[in-house]
Design a protein around this motif. Sequence first.
Motif, PDB file in Angstrom:
ATOM      1  N   VAL A 105      49.228  93.101 -32.963  1.00  0.00           N
ATOM      2  CA  VAL A 105      49.071  94.498 -33.529  1.00  0.00           C
ATOM      3  C   VAL A 105      48.392  94.184 -34.934  1.00  0.00           C
ATOM      4  CG1 VAL A 105      50.447  96.581 -34.217  1.00  0.00           C
ATOM      5  CG2 VAL A 105      51.287  94.946 -32.390  1.00  0.00           C
ATOM      6  N   ALA A 106      47.512  95.236 -34.968  1.00  0.00           N
ATOM      7  CA  ALA A 106      46.660  95.168 -36.340  1.00  0.00           C
ATOM      8  C   ALA A 106      46.892  96.650 -36.784  1.00  0.00           C
ATOM      9  CB  ALA A 106      45.303  95.118 -36.137  1.00  0.00           C
ATOM     10  N   ILE A 107      47.480  96.788 -38.178  1.00  0.00           N
ATOM     11  CA  ILE A 107      47.884  98.155 -38.632  1.00  0.00           C
ATOM     12  C   ILE A 107      47.151  98.401 -39.604  1.00  0.00           C
ATOM     13  CG2 ILE A 107      49.775  99.591 -39.737  1.00  0.00           C
ATOM     14  CD1 ILE A 107      51.844  97.227 -38.191  1.00  0.00           C
ATOM     15  N   VAL A 108      46.496  99.689 -39.848  1.00  0.00           N
ATOM     16  CA  VAL A 108      45.718 100.098 -40.821  1.00  0.00           C
ATOM     17  C   VAL A 108      46.269 100.752 -41.813  1.00  0.00           C
ATOM     18  CG1 VAL A 108      43.306 101.013 -41.196  1.00  0.00           C
ATOM     19  CG2 VAL A 108      43.797  99.812 -39.054  1.00  0.00           C
ATOM     20  N   GLY A 109      46.557 100.437 -42.856  1.00  0.00           N
ATOM     21  CA  GLY A 109      47.466 101.152 -43.873  1.00  0.00           C
ATOM     22  C   GLY A 109      48.865 100.762 -44.063  1.00  0.00           C
ATOM     23  N   ALA A 110      49.381 100.283 -45.037  1.00  0.00           N
ATOM     24  CA  ALA A 110      50.822  99.878 -45.445  1.00  0.00           C
ATOM     25  C   ALA A 110      51.505 101.038 -46.189  1.00  0.00           C
ATOM     26  CB  ALA A 110      50.582  98.665 -46.144  1.00  0.00           C
ATOM     27  N   GLY A 111      51.787 102.028 -45.694  1.00  0.00           N
ATOM     28  CA  GLY A 111      52.410 103.139 -46.335  1.00  0.00           C
ATOM     29  C   GLY A 111      53.507 103.037 -45.325  1.00  0.00           C
ATOM     30  N   ALA A 112      54.400 104.184 -45.419  1.00  0.00           N
ATOM     31  CA  ALA A 112      55.683 104.392 -44.734  1.00  0.00           C
ATOM     32  C   ALA A 112      55.381 104.211 -43.171  1.00  0.00           C
ATOM     33  CB  ALA A 112      56.515 105.613 -45.199  1.00  0.00           C
ATOM     34  N   ALA A 113      54.728 104.658 -42.744  1.00  0.00           N
ATOM     35  CA  ALA A 113      54.143 104.822 -41.415  1.00  0.00           C
ATOM     36  C   ALA A 113      53.946 103.503 -40.749  1.00  0.00           C
ATOM     37  CB  ALA A 113      53.185 106.028 -40.840  1.00  0.00           C
ATOM     38  N   GLY A 114      52.842 102.905 -41.728  1.00  0.00           N
ATOM     39  CA  GLY A 114      52.445 101.457 -41.208  1.00  0.00           C
ATOM     40  C   GLY A 114      53.405 100.595 -41.253  1.00  0.00           C
ATOM     41  N   MET A 115      54.049 100.457 -42.216  1.00  0.00           N
ATOM     42  CA  MET A 115      55.101  99.427 -42.366  1.00  0.00           C
ATOM     43  C   MET A 115      56.248  99.568 -41.542  1.00  0.00           C
ATOM     44  SD  MET A 115      55.188  98.344 -46.538  1.00  0.00           S
ATOM     45  CE  MET A 115      55.553  99.489 -47.325  1.00  0.00           C
ATOM     46  N   THR A 116      56.773 100.876 -41.142  1.00  0.00           N
ATOM     47  CA  THR A 116      57.766 100.948 -40.150  1.00  0.00           C
ATOM     48  C   THR A 116      57.247 100.613 -38.952  1.00  0.00           C
ATOM     49  OG1 THR A 116      58.412 102.995 -41.470  1.00  0.00           O
ATOM     50  CG2 THR A 116      59.307 102.562 -39.196  1.00  0.00           C
ATOM     51  N   SER A 117      56.153 100.860 -38.647  1.00  0.00           N
ATOM     52  CA  SER A 117      55.631 100.098 -37.081  1.00  0.00           C
ATOM     53  C   SER A 117      55.611  98.863 -37.285  1.00  0.00           C
ATOM     54  CB  SER A 117      54.179 100.937 -36.776  1.00  0.00           C
ATOM     55  OG  SER A 117      53.328 100.709 -37.817  1.00  0.00           O
ATOM     56  N   ALA A 118      55.327  98.191 -38.213  1.00  0.00           N
ATOM     57  CA  ALA A 118      55.080  96.546 -38.485  1.00  0.00           C
ATOM     58  C   ALA A 118      56.588  96.019 -37.895  1.00  0.00           C
ATOM     59  CB  ALA A 118      54.548  96.308 -39.877  1.00  0.00           C
ATOM     60  N   ILE A 119      57.744  96.763 -38.680  1.00  0.00           N
ATOM     61  CA  ILE A 119      59.070  96.303 -38.534  1.00  0.00           C
ATOM     62  C   ILE A 119      59.573  96.321 -36.765  1.00  0.00           C
ATOM     63  CG2 ILE A 119      61.611  96.771 -38.581  1.00  0.00           C
ATOM     64  CD1 ILE A 119      60.567  97.841 -41.602  1.00  0.00           C
TER      65      ILE A 119
END
Lengths: 103, 362
Positions: free
Chosen positions: B8-22
Amino acid sequence: MSLIEANKSNFEENIKSGLVLVDFNADWCGPCQIFAPVLEELSKEIPEKILSVNIDDSPEIAEKYSVSSIPCLVIFRDGEEIDRSVGALPKKKVQKLLEKHKR
Amino acid sequence: MPQKIYDVAIVGAGAAGMTSAIYALRAKKSVILFEEKTFGGQIINTHKIDNYPAAPGISGVEFAQKLYSQVESFGGEFEFSAVESIEKLENPLKTAKSSSKSVETALKTARTLANSLETTSETSQNSANSAERPLFSLKTSDGDTFLSRTVIVANGSSERKLGLPLEEELIGHGISYCATCDGNFFKGKTVAVYGGGNTAVYSALYLASLAKKVYVIIRRDQFRAEPHLVQKLESLGNVEVIKNSLISALNSENPSKSASKPLSLKSITLTPANTSGASPEEKILPVDGLFVLIGRVSNNAFLKNLLPLDAQGYIPSDETCKTPVEGLFCAGDTRKKSLHQLVTATSDGAIAATAAIEYLNS
């Protein structure tokens, strides 16, 4: 090197020679709280001085350099401003900014 | 060394991006997050969060830092550079089997890929199917290329700018897009707020507690903001509302009259909003600061060739967070939706990650 807390009494002395980075910040500024540890870490890795100026404690310095948005990173060479960047940056970006002015 | 392929590559480390990372990391997927600025996104400019369930009064910075540590502790990788383009590559393993226009290139890439697959498959329990699925190639502003099986676009939105000459030069010298960030610089001074929505009115209310005088300039003859906010604003003695007006120019001065010192904002020029005459009557309004709060814009120009966007550039997806491109998902403010809140951002993050996990496991 490590991060130097600067104020009216030691600011001029600290910027007068070489390449110096100055971080203007305040306790109430969110991005500043995120930026501070980045600069703290970087200050241990590079030979250049990094100063931290709290604009509430040293309003005269912020005024002198027309800082009205923080965090604001100002780069000085031999006491003269040569570049600035507004907003918190990742470490890599600060390094790049600095690299640009190394000679 | 073979290039690593992320799940998974996530573009953007805001609330949405970091939550999806978790969510993705907890499902044992390998994750890389790309962030152009610092982690946290918009929330770091919020002094105090009062509407996030069970965390009353937490500061935006504390929220962002906790989320960042959480992602790191689960093994998320961060790459602090902007993603400039995303390309969907037909998986070369598959291409090599079919008749290809450039068999040689395909075989070469296939060899690299086969190496990569060997090295990265330990952490992933992806189905055999996924070996033949397309891959995404993400190119960053630093010129590096990253490969991933799925992408979650969570790049939020940006402040809408005026688009006037001198605007860029005056950012930080009188022009601001965030009252809680920069309001303190204007204690006892005169400022203008441009915009008539909730954010603009909230900002004007905040600034009125610091500044000597606050002008609120709106383009229409009425506010878009909620009536009770407008009522509160209009009751304040140091606030003056100027309706039906556009800012047509920014005027600066050089404070020390020396070329080495930066410019600063001195005044703004106002023009009637609905004039059709040849010489509209202009008005110069002296101000120390201007807060531009005229909405937000999407950051999705780099996706134009990959998927359809709506007229404003947002990704037209529904609450499933899926896009017409298989393997590509979206989360947070970048998705076309009606409620842009921290809680909807984290919700999207969880949904997008779950969709990506399902796709990887299928």
